[in-house]
Enzyme design. Structure first.
Site, PDB file in Angstrom:
ATOM      1  N   LEU A 122       0.830  -1.221   0.000  1.00 37.74           N
ATOM      2  CA  LEU A 122       0.000   0.000   0.000  1.00 37.74           C
ATOM      3  C   LEU A 122       0.856   1.260   0.000  1.00 37.74           C
ATOM      4  O   LEU A 122       0.339   2.359  -0.171  1.00 37.74           O
ATOM      5  CB  LEU A 122      -0.951  -0.004   1.200  1.00 37.74           C
TER       6      LEU A 122
ATOM      7  N   ASP B 262       0.535  -9.410  -4.809  1.00 40.00           N
ATOM      8  CA  ASP B 262       1.802  -8.677  -4.810  1.00 40.00           C
ATOM      9  C   ASP B 262       1.636  -7.335  -5.530  1.00 40.00           C
ATOM     10  O   ASP B 262       2.528  -6.881  -6.257  1.00 40.00           O
ATOM     11  CB  ASP B 262       2.937  -9.489  -5.427  1.00 40.00           C
TER      12      ASP B 262
ATOM     13  N   ASP C 198       9.309  -9.068   3.163  1.00 39.64           N
ATOM     14  CA  ASP C 198       9.098  -9.078   1.706  1.00 39.64           C
ATOM     15  C   ASP C 198       9.736  -7.886   0.998  1.00 39.64           C
ATOM     16  O   ASP C 198       9.668  -6.750   1.468  1.00 39.64           O
ATOM     17  CB  ASP C 198       7.611  -9.111   1.365  1.00 39.64           C
TER      18      ASP C 198
HETATM   19 ZN   LIG Z   1       8.212 -10.312  -2.546  1.00 38.30          ZN
END
Ligand SMILES: [Zn+2]
Lengths: 341, 429
Positions: free
Chosen positions: B60, B304, B151
């Site tokens: 976001l 993603d 991530d």
């Molecule tokens: Zn990733």
């Protein structure tokens, strides 16, 4: 002829031969006292160099000037480029300047592709990252033809850091188009993954290749590659893959030695080889201007059909086409416009 | 006065049309010929009803890159894509590695109101991969974080990964790993294969993903903890996860819509709109992840969704940012890749895009059956609609969709979050 020259793979066999034949004629003209041709008068060629390469830039500059083009050198140093202006903004600036052709050298593979999306003029790739350097391949083929004639079935060994070499990629594509048989020679770490699918052979053993080779082209190998474990050290590299006098003696009588420069003497090529009679390295540089003239002429103002018809009987008709400024130029322009439509 | 909602004639998971009666935030009845005095009537004739979609993997960008996306624009995009909950990844600026930041994101989600926002907590302080972040504090915060991930970066240190897997057992957390061996992918630009060699773009080998997945499976098995593998992109990864599940290891996995549809050949354009991490892979890989999703080896589709400002994509390939938009096209892409190919039916879509992701994220109020007594989180989809993707009409603040000009199937018509419409007739409610 294509609009841009971004990859050597863009060129059909006819296109490639047309460029090489035209370069031959232009080289002949260059021997005369008046070296300038009015062919590209009123046209603007921009040299957009993001990497320092005085040799390639001056070669393109000389080529454009001999065709009477207006040349603008837009180098990364001392311009807005170094202040972080994006390639797109630079492209829009060049567009506003009315660039008919942009010669681009860039450290990023694919930058010329991107540029071609943003400008109306022709894009000539003067080396992009580890992708391609098509005019180098053309001048290499030009040099080979001078020494060996037709390249059909000629055997070319390209030796060294193929993985990072734009020269190797363009040469493989162009030489394949011209019917030559290419063998890439390198340690396995310096051959790209998937090289089996390329239109060429490959070998890890230089000695086994040399005796069957008409041209051996040595690629520059940066010593720093050993820091990434591509090979143990410079000594081992040159022992296994360097071209020294003993190896040169294994070549057939007529074989020539090439190098796109700049050379690492003592690394990939021994000094006595670089300076030997077989070496055509200095000639490669000289041939660059004629080949680049041919490329600029054909992309920016050339008349495909007229010149294409000449390639069967090269000398006379082409000079008629190239020399008289006024009539020739009018014809080329109108044909060029027709080609674009 | 309007009290409650009746959805008329919806085909629940593609079955025969039924009506759905909603009071406040709960489904009170499902059946034929239902009505209720004073209820708001939603005509769902011909529409498929799915439980509200849940995304396990959304960027976001707030806080830090509000020029690319905000919680407001990102969650609106989510609702328009049929989502009622998203997990907001931790790689913001500042990083979501403390209770303070995750609560800020969680609150911003509540204020926006388009869908639930569940912040993902960083595994390591500042995503630096050195020291565990305060996982417990984030779990105990109002945001009730259960999914933890660095991530964007891989938790490449084996010891840190082991400790993280062990530590989150205390609050039933899960470590979502971005599997990318850093040394094997230094400066990597695209899938390593014949094409990367031809294009002169640094290769990103499948083994760089698979080596980390193999290691993490063994670690998860060893410490008896829960591992989730983000954005599986290679055939080898699918094989490893299939093997792990056959051994009873507690591992789940996701695949993105783009890895279900697009291949590495698009890199030949050098247009960074196709530059993504992990990279687009070969046709064989696409086939393998589709089969893995169909047979349940891969548990969920996660978008993603990675918005980027124009200038970060309008450049040379190697200078451009990794990532592509996903929320507003996810369902359409999944239908194109999985339903039109008859690999999944609508019940399968609901399972992979709502039920299982909610279970992995431990969201009890999401991903439930469409039945009496269940929370009224619903997505109503027109299965016969088709549309050509137009970047300019997206709700996301960014424009980096790889599907511009492509015709994709289905359209999200209505989205309901706890009984309240967030999207009506394809427009923000
Ligand atoms: Zn990733």
């Amino acid at each position: 002829m294509t609009k841009h020259l971004i990859s050597a793979g863009d060129l059909s066999r006819d296109d490639a031969l047309l460029i090489l034949d035209t370069a031959t004629q232009l080289a002949r003209l260059a021997d005369r006292p008046i070296k300038k041709l009015p062919t590209l008068r009123g046209r603007t060629v921009v040299n957009l160099f993001y990497e320092d390469s005085t040799r390639t830039r001056t070669s393109f500059e000389a080529a454009a000037k001999r065709l009477s083009a207006d040349v603008i050198n837009f180098s990364a140093k001392g311009s807005s480029v170094s202040k972080g202006e994006s390639l797109k903004d630079t492209a829009l600036t060049l567009e506003a300047m009315g660039a008919d052709g942009v010669v681009i050298r860039h450290q990023a593979s694919g930058a010329p592709h991107r540029l071609a999306n943003w400008i109306k003029g022709s894009v000539v790739n003067a080396g992009d990252g580890t992708h391609e350097h098509p005019t180098q391949a053309l001048l290499d083929a030009f040099t080979m033809r001078r020494h060996l004639g037709n390249l059909e079935s000629r055997r070319v060994a390209i030796v060294g850091d193929v993985l990072h070499s734009r020269v190797a990629r363009s040469n493989v594509l162009l030489l394949n188009t011209l019917g030559a048989e290419v063998t890439l020679v390198a340690p396995p770490t310096l051959l790209p993954v998937g090289v089996e699918g390329w239109p060429c052979g490959h070998s890890f053993d230089l000695d086994s290749v040399l005796a069957k080779t008409d041209v051996v082209m040595m690629l520059r190998v940066q010593r720093e590659r050993m820091n990434d474990s591509y090979f143990p050290n410079a000594r081992e590299y040159s022992r296994r893959y360097g071209l020294d006098a003993a190896r040169m003696a294994m070549l057939p009588e007529h074989a020539i030695v090439m190098h796109p420069g700049p050379m690492n003497r003592g690394m990939e090529i021994a000094a006595e080889v670089a300076d030997s009679m077989r070496s055509v390295i200095v000639e490669q540089v000289a041939n660059g201007v004629s080949v680049r003239m041919a490329v600029l002429y054909l992309l920016l103002g050339g008349n495909v059909s007229a010149i294409g018809a000449e390639s069967s009987e090269p000398s006379t008709s082409s000079e008629r086409e190239l020399e008289p400024a006024d009539t020739g130029q009018r014809r080329r322009r109108s044909d060029f416009a027709g080609e674009e439509a | 006065m309007i009290s409650g909602t009746v959805i008329k004639g919806a085909r629940i998971l593609g079955a025969q049309p039924q009506d759905i009666l909603i009071s406040d935030d709960v489904i009170t009845e499902v059946g034929v010929g239902l009505s209720k005095a004073g209820a708001h009537v939603v005509d769902a004739d011909g529409l498929i009803a799915l439980p509200g979609l849940v995304d396990l993997h959304t960027h976001l960008r707030e806080p830090g890159r509000e020029d690319a996306e905000t919680v407001e624009t990102g969650t609106l995009a989510a609702a328009l894509g049929g989502f009622t909950a998203v997990h907001a990844m931790a790689n913001t600026d500042p990083v979501a590695d403390s209770a303070g930041v995750v609560e800020q994101v969680w609150l911003a989600g509540r204020e926006a109101g388009h869908c639930d926002v569940h912040p993902v907590g960083a595994v390591s302080v500042g995503l630096r991969g050195e020291q565990l972040a305060e996982l417990g504090a984030m779990a105990d915060s109002h945001a009730r974080v259960r999914v933890f991930s660095d991530d964007g970066k891989c938790v490449s240190d084996a010891l840190l990964m082991r400790r993280a897997l062990e530590y989150v057992k205390a609050f039933d957390g899960v470590i979502a790993q971005h599997a990318q061996e850093p040394r094997l992918t230094q400066d990597a630009q695209m899938n390593e294969g014949e094409l990367s060699g031809v294009l002169g773009l640094r290769g990103w080998p499948a083994v760089a993903e698979e080596a980390i997945i193999a290691r993490d499976i063994l670690l998860a098995e060893h410490v008896g903890s829960r591992l989730h593998v983000c954005h599986v992109s290679t055939a080898g990864s699918v094989e490893l996860i299939r093997w792990a599940k056959s051994r009873g290891v507690n591992v789940t996995a996701e695949v993105t819509p783009h890895h279900l549809l697009l291949t590495d050949e698009l890199a030949a354009t050098y247009d960074p709109i196709y530059k993504v991490n992990p990279p687009l892979r070969s046709r064989d890989d696409v086939e393998a992840v589709r089969r893995g999703l169909a047979d349940g080896t891969i548990d969920v589709v996660a978008t993603d969704h990675a918005p980027h400002a124009l200038e970060d994509k309008e450049s040379e390939w190697q200078e451009a940012a990794f990532g592509m938009l996903g929320l507003e096209t996810a369902l359409s892409v999944v239908v194109a890749a999985m339903v039109e190919t008859e690999l999944l039916d609508w019940a399968g879509v609901a399972d992979r895009m709502s039920i299982r992701p909610a279970r992995i994220g431990r969201l009890s109020g999401q991903g439930r059956e469409i039945a009496a007594g269940m929370p009224a989180n619903l997505t109503l989809v027109d299965p016969s609609a088709r549309r050509v993707v137009d970047a300019g009409s997206l709700a996301s603040k960014s424009r980096n969709t790889p599907y511009v000009g492509r015709e994709l199937p289905v359209r999200v018509v209505h989205t309901l979050l706890r009984g309240k419409p967030t999207v009506l007739d394809g427009k923000p409610a």
